[in-house]
Design an enzyme around this catalytic site. Sequence first.
Site, PDB file in Angstrom:
ATOM      1  N   GLU A   1      -9.301  48.430  -6.426  1.00 56.81           N
ATOM      2  CA  GLU A   1      -9.472  48.517  -5.434  1.00 56.81           C
ATOM      3  C   GLU A   1     -11.680  48.017  -5.820  1.00 56.81           C
ATOM      4  O   GLU A   1     -11.657  49.071  -6.509  1.00 56.81           O
ATOM      5  CB  GLU A   1      -9.646  50.298  -4.393  1.00 56.81           C
ATOM      6  CG  GLU A   1     -10.454  49.901  -3.677  1.00 56.81           C
ATOM      7  CD  GLU A   1     -10.986  51.013  -2.989  1.00 56.81           C
ATOM      8  OE1 GLU A   1     -11.574  51.289  -1.659  1.00 56.81           O
ATOM      9  OE2 GLU A   1     -11.642  52.316  -3.778  1.00 56.81           O
TER      10      GLU A   1
ATOM     11  N   ASP B   1      -7.883  53.235  -7.589  1.00 55.23           N
ATOM     12  CA  ASP B   1      -8.815  53.847  -6.687  1.00 55.23           C
ATOM     13  C   ASP B   1     -10.576  53.046  -7.498  1.00 55.23           C
ATOM     14  O   ASP B   1     -11.044  53.481  -8.918  1.00 55.23           O
ATOM     15  CB  ASP B   1      -8.742  55.125  -6.245  1.00 55.23           C
ATOM     16  CG  ASP B   1     -10.085  55.740  -5.205  1.00 55.23           C
ATOM     17  OD1 ASP B   1      -9.744  55.191  -3.973  1.00 55.23           O
ATOM     18  OD2 ASP B   1     -10.830  56.257  -6.181  1.00 55.23           O
TER      19      ASP B   1
HETATM   20  C1  BGC Z   1     -10.754  55.744  -1.698  1.00 57.92           C
HETATM   21  C2  BGC Z   1     -11.247  56.497  -0.865  1.00 57.92           C
HETATM   22  C3  BGC Z   1     -11.406  57.757  -1.333  1.00 57.92           C
HETATM   23  C4  BGC Z   1     -13.010  57.368  -2.224  1.00 57.92           C
HETATM   24  C5  BGC Z   1     -12.862  58.333  -3.683  1.00 57.92           C
HETATM   25  C6  BGC Z   1     -11.522  55.922  -1.688  1.00 57.92           C
HETATM   26  O1  BGC Z   1     -12.168  54.074  -1.917  1.00 57.92           O
HETATM   27  O2  BGC Z   1      -9.351  54.707  -0.627  1.00 57.92           O
HETATM   28  O3  BGC Z   1     -10.025  57.130   0.228  1.00 57.92           O
HETATM   29  O4  BGC Z   1     -12.180  58.965  -1.005  1.00 57.92           O
HETATM   30  O5  BGC Z   1     -12.105  56.407  -3.044  1.00 57.92           O
HETATM   31  O6  BGC Z   1     -11.744  58.995  -4.507  1.00 57.92           O
END
Ligand code: BGC
Length: 540
Positions: A270, A201
């Site tokens: 991500e 993440d």
């Molecule tokens: C996740 C979100 C989350 C954020 C903070 C993101 O990129 O996909 O759902 O709110 O990270 O952790």
Amino acid sequence: MANNEWWKGAVIYQIYPRSFQDSNADGIGDLQGIIQRLDYIKSLGVDAVWISPFFKSPMKDFGYDISDYRDIDPMFGTLDDFDTLISEAHNRDIKIIIDQVLSHTSNQHPWFVESREDKTNDKADWYVWADANPDGSPPNNWLSIFGGVAWQWEPRRCQYYLHNFLTEQPDLNFHHPEVRKAVLDNVEFWLKKGVDGFRLDAINFCFHDKQLRDNPAKPIELRQGRGFSEDNPYAFQYHYYNNTQPENLLFMEEIRALLDRYPGTVSLGEISSEDSLQTMAEYTADGNKLHMGYSFELLTNDYSAKYIRETVSRLESVMTEGWPCWAFANHDVERVASRWSIDGKVNDTQVKMLTALLGSLRGSVCMYQGEELGLGEAAVAFEELQDPYGITFWPNFKGRDGCRTPLPWTKAKTNAGFSESKPWLPVSEAHALRAVDEQAVDSNSTLSYYQAFLQWRNAQPALKTGDIEFIDTPEPVLAFYRKTQTQTLLCAFNLAATQQSATLPEVALRQCELKHLSGTASANVLTLGAFGCYFAEVLS
Ligand code: BGC
């Protein structure tokens, strides 16, 4: 022999566990619910699942605020349930990818509880603490993605702490070696349990600029929402200093070194930076960092052949050893069947075309739960909203609840078979009409198409690992070749609701046998029906 590169060209089905299947009638999906539905997942023809966070959490950001990285939140089940999930998935040859939220913890995590106490405790530097300016204001101009300043005052220390997301999600200080070690030890806990990989993440948010320099302002014409609301001041800055710092690259190497000790495991980062495609390339370069990068570039409102062609081509031109992972939908953005709809209504033919298009791009793909059912964005009333992001920015931006409502399994059952109790978010009536049981017996449904397409895709080497080469076609036609040494496939898509034609290079073609192909190619003229697709083998 184990195929350690199983993830290249894989289809990864994203499960948002709160909304997948409730097994204990508390209105919230859980791990046992996923286990019960593994045969359904297998029937889709996907290679892996990525499960959004199910760890212990106060749920301020619905699991992306973790208070214990090594335990399951009781609402989702137990560690034993997780072990069962892994073995049952592996019995069916489905890989398990879990979410790891490394850049920040919950403010209820014991590390933060200790860190906030004073400036001398063992964890005093584990988070990003800074003194106020002489006038008491925050140390710099950094902003939180969820709106407002990124600094929260802590009276016990008389200092501010950094939070790139919610106030309840303090950012860890990755400059501190003990933090990196502790975080990687938590990651290894799950490797030892047998997971096949991680979706990491917000991975480019781990490090911040040590000097805490101000971010420069962005000109009005360049302010656009990328996974965040247009009326969010976050769009007013270039985020040069609060994320994507050079030190992060070394941390990516540390993650890779850990995963390399567990052959066959994969990392999917991500990434959301000022230039996400470039960052995806950098974070996956040299074969010693992440395996795959994932960005929001195809999760926006931009829907045109040109945009998709330019985005994919640009990544192709900068990415070297890395492997792309594309997605049209996830738990953070409006459902694609609505977002890219031409007239505001879900169009089944368009949904099928988008499944085929996503499944044909070079790289691996993430498909979000409900995409196979052609679910549109659910309407959620303000009183029923759960997402703090949506509550803050209502009504211009309604947040992320509309893509997170429960999956409809059985049309005639209470809550469409998701739960016997009131679900945490309402089941949309429109979704119930598209429930799995209805679609499974309809050979013309989006679900049947998804299953047939993925089955066919699995037998096409060019779609799994081939190179991609775009053909110059006019809007709204997108066409490209996918090529391996043994196979060249022509893939063409009509992104519009009216018939289109385009000129193709003069090569001999043999049309593939695949459901719902609406195109024909005669001589070098390709004709595609509304939202049509055409696949053909190029004969050499
Ligand atoms: C996740 C979100 C989350 C954020 C903070 C993101 O990129 O996909 O759902 O709110 O990270 O952790």
